[in-house]
Motif scaffolding. Structure first.
Motif, mmCIF file in Angstrom:
data_model
loop_
_atom_site.group_PDB
_atom_site.id
_atom_site.type_symbol
_atom_site.label_atom_id
_atom_site.label_comp_id
_atom_site.label_asym_id
_atom_site.label_seq_id
_atom_site.Cartn_x
_atom_site.Cartn_y
_atom_site.Cartn_z
ATOM 1 N N SER A 51 50.485 -5.510 74.948
ATOM 2 C CA SER A 51 51.343 -4.341 74.754
ATOM 3 C C SER A 51 50.472 -3.093 74.796
ATOM 4 C CB SER A 51 52.071 -4.427 73.400
ATOM 5 O OG SER A 51 51.144 -4.307 72.339
ATOM 6 N N LYS A 52 51.120 -1.950 74.848
ATOM 7 C CA LYS A 52 50.382 -0.683 74.766
ATOM 8 C C LYS A 52 49.786 -0.542 73.372
ATOM 9 C CE LYS A 52 51.862 0.752 78.881
ATOM 10 N NZ LYS A 52 50.953 0.958 80.026
ATOM 11 N N GLY A 53 48.936 0.465 73.223
ATOM 12 C CA GLY A 53 48.379 0.727 71.898
ATOM 13 C C GLY A 53 46.895 0.458 71.831
ATOM 14 N N LYS A 54 46.384 0.419 70.623
ATOM 15 C CA LYS A 54 44.952 0.260 70.413
ATOM 16 C C LYS A 54 44.438 -1.046 71.005
ATOM 17 C CE LYS A 54 43.206 1.049 66.385
ATOM 18 N NZ LYS A 54 42.978 1.045 64.909
ATOM 19 N N ALA A 55 43.200 -0.984 71.487
ATOM 20 C CA ALA A 55 42.569 -2.181 72.050
ATOM 21 C C ALA A 55 41.579 -2.808 71.081
ATOM 22 C CB ALA A 55 41.858 -1.837 73.355
ATOM 23 N N PHE A 56 41.175 -2.062 70.059
ATOM 24 C CA PHE A 56 40.130 -2.564 69.160
ATOM 25 C C PHE A 56 40.494 -2.271 67.715
ATOM 26 C CE2 PHE A 56 36.045 -2.090 66.891
ATOM 27 C CZ PHE A 56 35.510 -3.357 67.130
ATOM 28 N N PHE A 57 40.361 -3.298 66.864
ATOM 29 C CA PHE A 57 40.620 -3.167 65.441
ATOM 30 C C PHE A 57 39.410 -3.716 64.684
ATOM 31 C CE2 PHE A 57 44.650 -3.464 67.572
ATOM 32 C CZ PHE A 57 45.514 -2.637 66.873
ATOM 33 N N GLU A 58 39.101 -3.095 63.556
ATOM 34 C CA GLU A 58 37.966 -3.550 62.763
ATOM 35 C C GLU A 58 38.359 -3.598 61.299
ATOM 36 O OE1 GLU A 58 33.143 -2.739 62.389
ATOM 37 O OE2 GLU A 58 34.426 -1.368 63.538
ATOM 38 N N TYR A 59 38.144 -4.740 60.680
ATOM 39 C CA TYR A 59 38.465 -4.944 59.267
ATOM 40 C C TYR A 59 37.201 -5.444 58.571
ATOM 41 C CZ TYR A 59 42.908 -5.450 61.794
ATOM 42 O OH TYR A 59 43.966 -5.289 62.655
ATOM 43 N N GLY A 60 36.276 -4.546 58.269
ATOM 44 C CA GLY A 60 35.008 -4.962 57.687
ATOM 45 C C GLY A 60 34.220 -5.791 58.686
ATOM 46 N N SER A 61 33.944 -7.046 58.328
ATOM 47 C CA SER A 61 33.156 -7.910 59.207
ATOM 48 C C SER A 61 33.996 -8.593 60.281
ATOM 49 C CB SER A 61 32.440 -8.981 58.374
ATOM 50 O OG SER A 61 33.380 -9.785 57.684
ATOM 51 N N VAL A 62 35.309 -8.361 60.261
ATOM 52 C CA VAL A 62 36.221 -9.006 61.215
ATOM 53 C C VAL A 62 36.680 -7.984 62.253
ATOM 54 C CG1 VAL A 62 38.381 -10.274 61.489
ATOM 55 C CG2 VAL A 62 36.979 -10.631 59.446
ATOM 56 N N LYS A 63 36.536 -8.360 63.518
ATOM 57 C CA LYS A 63 36.935 -7.465 64.610
ATOM 58 C C LYS A 63 37.936 -8.171 65.520
ATOM 59 C CE LYS A 63 32.373 -5.218 64.700
ATOM 60 N NZ LYS A 63 31.781 -6.042 63.615
ATOM 61 N N LEU A 64 38.840 -7.385 66.082
ATOM 62 C CA LEU A 64 39.820 -7.885 67.057
ATOM 63 C C LEU A 64 39.748 -7.033 68.310
ATOM 64 C CD1 LEU A 64 42.359 -9.456 68.067
ATOM 65 C CD2 LEU A 64 43.743 -7.772 66.824
ATOM 66 N N LYS A 65 39.494 -7.647 69.447
ATOM 67 C CA LYS A 65 39.468 -6.942 70.731
ATOM 68 C C LYS A 65 40.569 -7.493 71.632
ATOM 69 C CE LYS A 65 38.112 -4.435 74.236
ATOM 70 N NZ LYS A 65 38.155 -2.956 74.243
ATOM 71 N N ARG A 66 41.400 -6.591 72.134
ATOM 72 C CA ARG A 66 42.468 -6.939 73.078
ATOM 73 C C ARG A 66 41.973 -6.564 74.482
ATOM 74 N NH1 ARG A 66 47.151 -3.496 71.668
ATOM 75 N NH2 ARG A 66 48.577 -5.142 72.319
ATOM 76 N N ILE A 67 41.596 -7.565 75.255
ATOM 77 C CA ILE A 67 41.042 -7.303 76.585
ATOM 78 C C ILE A 67 42.167 -7.146 77.610
ATOM 79 C CG2 ILE A 67 38.838 -8.433 76.112
ATOM 80 C CD1 ILE A 67 39.856 -10.899 77.607
#
Length: 218
Positions: A51-67
């Motif tokens: 979906s549209k929107g942010k590609a990268f999220f960071e929660y302390g030591s946990v990261k989410l990347k939407r490629i």
């Protein structure tokens, strides 16, 4: 400190369950993210940007990347079949950008397992794999399943350090169809929110008034 790469190409956890292609696997990934945050595990989740929107999220030591693979929209996961090199290039680019060298890989569903297999060989590290469904069983029940999927599943299941199955019946499939040793398979069912332990429809199918969830005392 262990670093874990989680590859979940067809289940973008930013998509709400019931919206677009959101379903049970999306909830499973959300639960994994929350667990990693709670445990403060150094982890990188990689998914397809659905979906549209942010590609990268960071929660302390946990990261989410939407490629970006395919459109930023709902997309049949079968479109991932022939995009192995594109997917691997995108994952590798993100690993370099983050300076993230994993000690363990966890993949979910066979497209992600194929990528995990490649990076497991590249880094000389183990991977574990959550199955969701297997191609031979789906073919036996009438689905059109490619030979490519089944052959890749055989490679993934044989190479994975541990396989996670959601049920004993699926475990039996892995043993009989794929000749996987029983001690390599962990059966871990999906949790159910206590809210769903109460009836929410009456006998006629009418939705009952909103009820509070049952909270287990600790």
């Amino acid at each position: 400190r262990m670093k874990i790469l989680i590859i979940t190409l067809h289940a973008d956890p930013t998509i709400a369950p019931g919206a677009q292609e959101g379903g049970g696997t999306h909830m499973y990934i959300n639960e994994l993210i929350n667990l990693m945050i709670y445990k403060q595990v150094d982890s990188l989740f990689i998914t397809r940007k659905a979906s549209k929107g942010k590609a990268f999220f960071e929660y302390g030591s946990v990261k989410l990347k939407r490629i970006e693979i395919g459109p930023e929209a709902p997309w049949n996961k079968n479109n991932l079949d022939e995009r192995e090199d594109e997917i691997s290039t995108a994952i590798n680019k993100e690993l370099i950008l983050q300076g993230f060298i994993p000690d363990l890989i966890h993949s979910v569903y066979w497209h992600s397992g194929r990528a995990a297999l490649r990076f497991s060989k590249l880094f000389h590290i183990p991977f574990i794999h959550t199955i969701i469904s297997n191609g031979i069983r789906k073919r036996d029940t009438g689905y059109s399943i490619s030979n490519q999927r089944i052959e890749i599943e055989k490679e993934i299941f044989a190479a994975a350090k541990v396989l996670i199955s959601i049920s004993n019946s699926e475990k039996a499939d892995l043993v009989s169809y794929y000749a996987i040793p029983e001690d390599k398979i962990r059966v871990i069912g999906r949790g159910v929110d206590n809210l769903f332990l109460k009836d929410i429809y009456d006998e006629s199918g009418t939705l009952l008034s909103k009820q509070s969830p049952i909270i287990n005392s600790i």
